[in-house]
Design an enzyme around this catalytic site. Sequence first.
Site, short mmCIF file in Angstrom:
data_model
loop_
_atom_site.label_atom_id
_atom_site.label_comp_id
_atom_site.label_asym_id
_atom_site.label_seq_id
_atom_site.Cartn_x
_atom_site.Cartn_y
_atom_site.Cartn_z
N MET A 109 2.36 3.46 1.76
CA MET A 109 1.51 2.84 2.77
C MET A 109 2.33 2.40 3.98
O MET A 109 2.03 2.78 5.12
CB MET A 109 0.78 1.61 2.18
CG MET A 109 -0.23 1.94 1.12
SD MET A 109 -1.76 2.59 1.79
CE MET A 109 -2.53 1.12 2.45
N ASN A 121 -2.63 -6.23 -1.00
CA ASN A 121 -3.91 -6.65 -1.58
C ASN A 121 -3.78 -8.04 -2.16
O ASN A 121 -4.00 -8.27 -3.34
CB ASN A 121 -4.35 -5.66 -2.66
CG ASN A 121 -5.19 -4.53 -2.10
OD1 ASN A 121 -5.77 -4.66 -1.02
ND2 ASN A 121 -5.28 -3.44 -2.82
N GLY A 163 -5.45 4.07 1.69
CA GLY A 163 -4.44 4.60 0.77
C GLY A 163 -3.56 5.66 1.39
O GLY A 163 -3.19 5.60 2.56
N LYS A 215 -11.83 -7.62 1.98
CA LYS A 215 -11.22 -6.46 1.29
C LYS A 215 -11.43 -6.57 -0.23
O LYS A 215 -11.66 -5.57 -0.91
CB LYS A 215 -9.73 -6.37 1.62
CG LYS A 215 -8.96 -5.27 0.87
CD LYS A 215 -9.48 -3.89 1.19
CE LYS A 215 -8.64 -2.73 0.73
NZ LYS A 215 -8.05 -2.71 -0.58
N GLY A 242 8.84 -3.11 3.75
CA GLY A 242 8.19 -2.40 2.64
C GLY A 242 7.81 -1.01 3.09
O GLY A 242 6.85 -0.83 3.86
N LEU A 243 8.59 -0.04 2.63
CA LEU A 243 8.39 1.33 3.11
C LEU A 243 7.94 2.25 1.99
O LEU A 243 8.42 3.37 1.85
CB LEU A 243 9.68 1.84 3.77
CG LEU A 243 10.22 0.96 4.91
CD1 LEU A 243 11.53 1.50 5.44
CD2 LEU A 243 9.19 0.84 6.04
N GLY A 244 7.02 1.73 1.18
CA GLY A 244 6.37 2.61 0.20
C GLY A 244 5.47 3.56 0.97
O GLY A 244 5.51 3.63 2.20
N ASP A 292 13.81 -2.18 4.34
CA ASP A 292 13.55 -1.96 2.92
C ASP A 292 14.90 -2.03 2.24
O ASP A 292 15.93 -1.78 2.88
CB ASP A 292 12.89 -0.58 2.69
CG ASP A 292 12.19 -0.49 1.34
OD1 ASP A 292 10.95 -0.43 1.33
OD2 ASP A 292 12.89 -0.48 0.31
N SER A 320 -7.60 -0.49 3.81
CA SER A 320 -8.16 0.55 2.94
C SER A 320 -7.83 1.92 3.54
O SER A 320 -7.78 2.07 4.75
CB SER A 320 -9.68 0.40 2.82
OG SER A 320 -10.17 1.35 1.92
N GLU A 335 -16.02 -0.84 -4.68
CA GLU A 335 -15.33 0.40 -5.07
C GLU A 335 -15.42 0.60 -6.59
O GLU A 335 -15.69 1.71 -7.08
CB GLU A 335 -13.87 0.28 -4.61
CG GLU A 335 -12.98 1.47 -4.81
CD GLU A 335 -11.56 1.16 -4.26
OE1 GLU A 335 -11.42 1.04 -3.03
OE2 GLU A 335 -10.63 1.03 -5.05
N TYR A 336 -15.20 -0.49 -7.36
CA TYR A 336 -15.29 -0.38 -8.82
C TYR A 336 -16.68 0.11 -9.24
O TYR A 336 -16.82 0.95 -10.11
CB TYR A 336 -15.06 -1.75 -9.47
CG TYR A 336 -13.64 -2.23 -9.57
CD1 TYR A 336 -12.71 -1.98 -8.57
CD2 TYR A 336 -13.22 -2.98 -10.66
CE1 TYR A 336 -11.42 -2.46 -8.66
CE2 TYR A 336 -11.93 -3.46 -10.76
CZ TYR A 336 -11.03 -3.21 -9.75
OH TYR A 336 -9.75 -3.69 -9.85
N HIS A 376 -14.82 -5.45 -0.92
CA HIS A 376 -14.78 -3.99 -0.72
C HIS A 376 -14.31 -3.32 -2.01
O HIS A 376 -14.89 -2.33 -2.47
CB HIS A 376 -13.85 -3.68 0.45
CG HIS A 376 -13.41 -2.25 0.57
ND1 HIS A 376 -12.42 -1.70 -0.23
CD2 HIS A 376 -13.82 -1.25 1.38
CE1 HIS A 376 -12.25 -0.43 0.11
NE2 HIS A 376 -13.08 -0.14 1.07
N ASN A 377 -13.26 -3.85 -2.60
CA ASN A 377 -12.74 -3.24 -3.82
C ASN A 377 -13.66 -3.45 -5.01
O ASN A 377 -13.77 -2.57 -5.87
CB ASN A 377 -11.33 -3.76 -4.11
CG ASN A 377 -10.28 -3.04 -3.30
OD1 ASN A 377 -10.56 -2.63 -2.17
ND2 ASN A 377 -9.09 -2.88 -3.83
O1 LIG Z 1 -9.27 0.64 -0.33
C1 LIG Z 1 -8.30 1.18 -0.81
O2 LIG Z 1 -7.53 1.93 -0.21
C2 LIG Z 1 -8.04 0.91 -2.26
O3 LIG Z 1 -8.93 -0.03 -2.76
C3 LIG Z 1 -6.65 0.38 -2.42
O4 LIG Z 1 -6.63 -0.94 -1.95
C4 LIG Z 1 -6.07 0.54 -3.82
O5 LIG Z 1 -6.09 1.82 -4.25
C5 LIG Z 1 -6.63 -0.40 -4.81
O6 LIG Z 1 -5.78 -1.51 -4.73
C6 LIG Z 1 -6.66 0.02 -6.24
O7 LIG Z 1 -7.23 -1.05 -6.91
P1 LIG Z 1 -7.35 -1.15 -8.45
O8 LIG Z 1 -5.95 -0.97 -9.00
O9 LIG Z 1 -7.85 -2.54 -8.71
O10 LIG Z 1 -8.27 -0.08 -8.89
#
Ligand SMILES: O=C(O)[C@H](O)[C@@H](O)[C@H](O)[C@H](O)COP(=O)(O)O
Length: 337
Positions: A11, A94, A122, A188, A7-9, A30, A120, A195-196, A191-192
């Site tokens: 990330m 994820n 991105g 994680k 997987g070479l997107g 890939d 985490s 983030e929300y 964590h997300n």
């Molecule tokens: O920590 C991170 O680098 C982000 O959280 C990363 O994992 C990604 O950008 C999310 O998956 C977006 O998540 P949503 O699509 O649910 O907002």
Amino acid sequence: MQLGMIGLGRMGANMVVRAMKAGHDCHVFDTHAEAVQGLIDKGAKGSTDLETFVNGLDKPRAVWMMVPAGAVDAVIAELVPLLEAGDIVIDGGNSYYHDDIRRAGELKDKGIHYVDVGVSGGVWGLERGYCMMIGGEDEVVARLDPIFKTLAPGVGEAPRTQGATGEASPAENGYLHCGPNGAGHYVKMVHNGIEYGIMAAYAEGLNILHHGNIGKTERTTDAETTPLRNPEYYQYDINLPEVAEVWRRGSVIGSWLLDLTASALRKSPDLANFEGRVSDSGEGRWTLLAAIDEGVPAPVISSALFSRFASRGNAEFADKLMSAMRFEFGGHLEKKD
Ligand SMILES: O=C(O)[C@H](O)[C@@H](O)[C@H](O)[C@H](O)COP(=O)(O)O
């Protein structure tokens, strides 16, 4: 050490580049030939054929998958017949941690080890390093330590916490073995969820400031008849890019998310490129499922998640029903702008 990457997107490819810069021997796979070639040009060995890729790895193999969560099971199904007992499969996407527990059990029957890594950072990870939350068996996670250490930001990324002394721990370097399989993605996931909540708080606060001049033009709030109390209190044309900028320096609410907010507002103060339909990839939902199972209140995260649903028009029917009820009990008409 040697690492195979599937997987070479953005990330996966960036992680390979970061690993190679530190001298690791990277092999990549890939189905997109250009993505593979791009990394071969940078020093990796690569193939668009999975079997060739797997056979090129030294045993016991370490194969890291950096693919969308929905594709992991399909990749594992193709990969596993090519692997042998002792090999390690790492899922850095994820994934839902329940899936990790199931997969680890399935692979264990074949003597193959599974490690879940919540990553985490991105698109900035290449430069800043990746924060990693890891789940798996102790010995297997320890075997991968050189890779985690390279991919992580390093202790210099943040000032050491007061009281921390001696050699920096893995957590201080930006990676943590959180527990057995699933624990990495469990941490994680939360964590997300956080983030929300943080994103929603910045967005709501800045939106209040954005409307700080409502008293100049409006005598009511929106299309409602509710009079705007004290229009003189809302005479401010607040420069939001500048506010985000000033908060970044010395304020209590400085953060990397605020840095990114300031950057977005500087590029486009009216955010004209966005419609405001906020997607979600599942982590917020899973966080709330865990909160419900645990009986733990999570009002901020749930409100942030439901705001995302509303942003995509999913509240429209409920809103129409409320208007309909107001009309039924009081003959109240919806106000048009
Ligand atoms: O920590 C991170 O680098 C982000 O959280 C990363 O994992 C990604 O950008 C999310 O998956 C977006 O998540 P949503 O699509 O649910 O907002």
